[in-house]
Structure formats: C-alpha cells, structure tokens
Design a protein around this motif. Structure first.
Motif, PDB file in Angstrom:
ATOM      1  N   ASP A 106       0.824  -1.198   0.000  1.00  9.07           N
ATOM      2  CA  ASP A 106       0.000   0.000   0.000  1.00  9.07           C
ATOM      3  C   ASP A 106       0.865   1.258   0.000  1.00  9.07           C
ATOM      4  OD1 ASP A 106      -2.232   1.555  -0.070  1.00  9.07           O
ATOM      5  OD2 ASP A 106      -2.744   1.326   2.051  1.00  9.07           O
ATOM      6  N   THR A 107       1.804   1.292  -0.932  1.00 10.36           N
ATOM      7  CA  THR A 107       2.728   2.419  -1.040  1.00 10.36           C
ATOM      8  C   THR A 107       2.483   3.181  -2.336  1.00 10.36           C
ATOM      9  OG1 THR A 107       4.439   1.192   0.157  1.00 10.36           O
ATOM     10  CG2 THR A 107       5.161   3.103  -1.132  1.00 10.36           C
ATOM     11  N   GLY A 108       2.297   4.489  -2.226  1.00  9.92           N
ATOM     12  CA  GLY A 108       2.233   5.354  -3.398  1.00  9.92           C
ATOM     13  C   GLY A 108       0.908   5.364  -4.140  1.00  9.92           C
ATOM     14  N   ILE A 109      -0.027   4.500  -3.787  1.00 11.29           N
ATOM     15  CA  ILE A 109      -1.262   4.388  -4.559  1.00 11.29           C
ATOM     16  C   ILE A 109      -2.205   5.558  -4.289  1.00 11.29           C
ATOM     17  CG2 ILE A 109      -3.342   3.007  -4.911  1.00 11.29           C
ATOM     18  CD1 ILE A 109      -1.577   0.524  -4.507  1.00 11.29           C
ATOM     19  N   GLU A 110      -2.474   5.832  -3.039  1.00 12.63           N
ATOM     20  CA  GLU A 110      -3.342   6.961  -2.699  1.00 12.63           C
ATOM     21  C   GLU A 110      -2.736   8.259  -3.223  1.00 12.63           C
ATOM     22  OE1 GLU A 110      -6.852   8.482  -1.292  1.00 12.63           O
ATOM     23  OE2 GLU A 110      -6.260   6.369  -1.085  1.00 12.63           O
ATOM     24  N   GLU A 111      -1.412   8.401  -3.054  1.00 21.39           N
ATOM     25  CA  GLU A 111      -0.730   9.606  -3.523  1.00 21.39           C
ATOM     26  C   GLU A 111      -0.841   9.750  -5.041  1.00 21.39           C
ATOM     27  OE1 GLU A 111       1.149   8.271   0.319  1.00 21.39           O
ATOM     28  OE2 GLU A 111       0.466   7.320  -1.540  1.00 21.39           O
ATOM     29  N   MET A 112      -0.764   8.626  -5.753  1.00 24.97           N
ATOM     30  CA  MET A 112      -0.861   8.663  -7.204  1.00 24.97           C
ATOM     31  C   MET A 112      -2.230   9.166  -7.652  1.00 24.97           C
ATOM     32  SD  MET A 112      -0.290   5.578  -9.952  1.00 24.97           S
ATOM     33  CE  MET A 112      -1.537   4.508  -9.181  1.00 24.97           C
ATOM     34  N   PHE A 113      -3.285   8.658  -7.036  1.00 23.25           N
ATOM     35  CA  PHE A 113      -4.617   9.084  -7.443  1.00 23.25           C
ATOM     36  C   PHE A 113      -4.912  10.516  -7.004  1.00 23.25           C
ATOM     37  CE2 PHE A 113      -5.243   4.580  -8.229  1.00 23.25           C
ATOM     38  CZ  PHE A 113      -6.047   4.603  -9.365  1.00 23.25           C
ATOM     39  N   ILE A 114      -4.326  10.955  -5.924  1.00 24.96           N
ATOM     40  CA  ILE A 114      -4.451  12.364  -5.536  1.00 24.96           C
ATOM     41  C   ILE A 114      -3.822  13.253  -6.603  1.00 24.96           C
ATOM     42  CG2 ILE A 114      -3.603  14.130  -3.927  1.00 24.96           C
ATOM     43  CD1 ILE A 114      -3.991  12.072  -1.680  1.00 24.96           C
TER      44      ILE A 114
END
Length: 203
Positions: free
Chosen positions: A153-161
C-alpha cells in the motif's frame, strides 16, 4: 468534462504487472497474493472529493494478455486518464509499454493524462530496468511517472491524488507536458528510439 463530474480512467499493461491489485488496494483497501488474471475487463467506480470538487472516477481495468491488445484502443477512447502499468522486476513488462502506447496513441484525447506506473516497489532490490530509462520514456510520451506497491500500500493513494489534481487543472492543460510524440515509440534495452514508421501492433 462537465465540471469534472466524471472521468474515464483506463489501466493498460502486461498481465501480472499488478493493475488489478492496484485497484483492489485503492478501492477495496485489500490485497490478494493469488489474484486471478483479468479476463476482458473489469469496471469500477469511485467518488473522490478533491479541492471542493466531486469527481467520479470510472475505471477500466483491462486484461494484459497479448490476445487483448486489439481491444486497447476502444478502452482508451475518450479516457481522461491512461495508466500504463509495468512490473519493476520484469524487463518485458516495461519494454512492452511501447506496444501498448503505440496501440492507443491515435485514439487518445488531446489533453489526456498519461501515467507510467512502476508497480511492485516493495521488490526494488530486484529492479530490472534503470529508473532513468523509464523517466526518459515518460518524457517522450508526455507522461507522469509514479511508483507503487499494491502489496505494501505504497504510493497508490498519492498517485490518485496527483491524478485528481491534474484533472482539476486540466481545462487549460497548463500543467500538462508541452511535448508528446506524434510518432511511434520503440523501447529497447539501454536506449529509447523514436521511429518514423508506425509500428503495427494491433493485428
């Protein structure tokens, strides 16, 4: 884009690159070590509130097997976001991105947001392709470059933001790269070449 009420997002890339796992982690907050390959495509949606706007992401998770290459243009058509996903431990999954891109480039909207996604960042010690080579490819096709790990769960939320940030500012496309190749792109180990002859990839 109708006040950014809705945005079509398509994920393309080889089988086992982790496209489905990225979406499972982003939407369902889960991860499955033994997920089955996608057959055809899967359609998912998510409502995102960003910068006082509500955006409905209409996400198409597509199959990565070679027999589905010919379907890529139909999924990419009218997409606001196109994510090209590769497994950082697999050279083939990266070098095949040129094939995916060349299949869809003539069907992309002028202001489409393209993201090169290096997945399985948790296996960085086994990285198969130099990061600079990936960045060069991203620059050539006018794409962002992001790293993710669905497992951790690394970088995924940040990517979609970041994708939502680009969508909100996409009307003027001032944030978008000013250059995107109109020619086919050919990826080869160590170097990237621009070729004038259109690559036939969707037979």
């Amino acid at each position: 884009m109708n006040d950014l009420e809705q945005a079509k997002v398509v994920l393309l890339g080889d089988a086992n690159s982790g496209k489905t796992s990225i979406l499972q982690r982003y939407i369902g907050k889960t991860f499955n070590n033994h997920s089955s390959p996608t057959i055809g495509s899967t359609y998912l949606t998510k409502i995102v509130d960003f910068n006082r706007k509500s955006i409905k992401l209409c996400i198409w998770d597509t199959a990565g097997q070679e027999r589905y290459y010919s379907l890529a243009p139909s999924y990419a058509r009218e997409a606001k976001v196109c994510m090209l996903v590769y497994d950082i431990t697999s050279k083939d999954s990266f070098y095949n991105l040129d094939r995916w891109y060349n299949c869809i480039k003539d069907h992309l909207a002028e202001n489409v947001i393209i993201v090169i996604v290096g997945n399985k960042h948790d296996l960085e010690s086994k990285e198969a392709v130099p990061v600079e080579e990936v960045k060069n490819f991203a620059e050539i096709i006018g794409a962002m470059y992001m790293r993710t790990s669905a497992k951790c769960d690394t970088g995924i939320e940040e990517m979609f933001i970041e994708i939502c940030r680009e969508l909100v500012g996409n009307d003027s496309i001032q944030k978008m790269p000013t250059y995107r190749s109109a020619n086919s792109v050919k990826l080869e180990p160590v170097k990237i070449e621009m070729v004038k002859k259109k690559k036939k990839c969707c037979k």
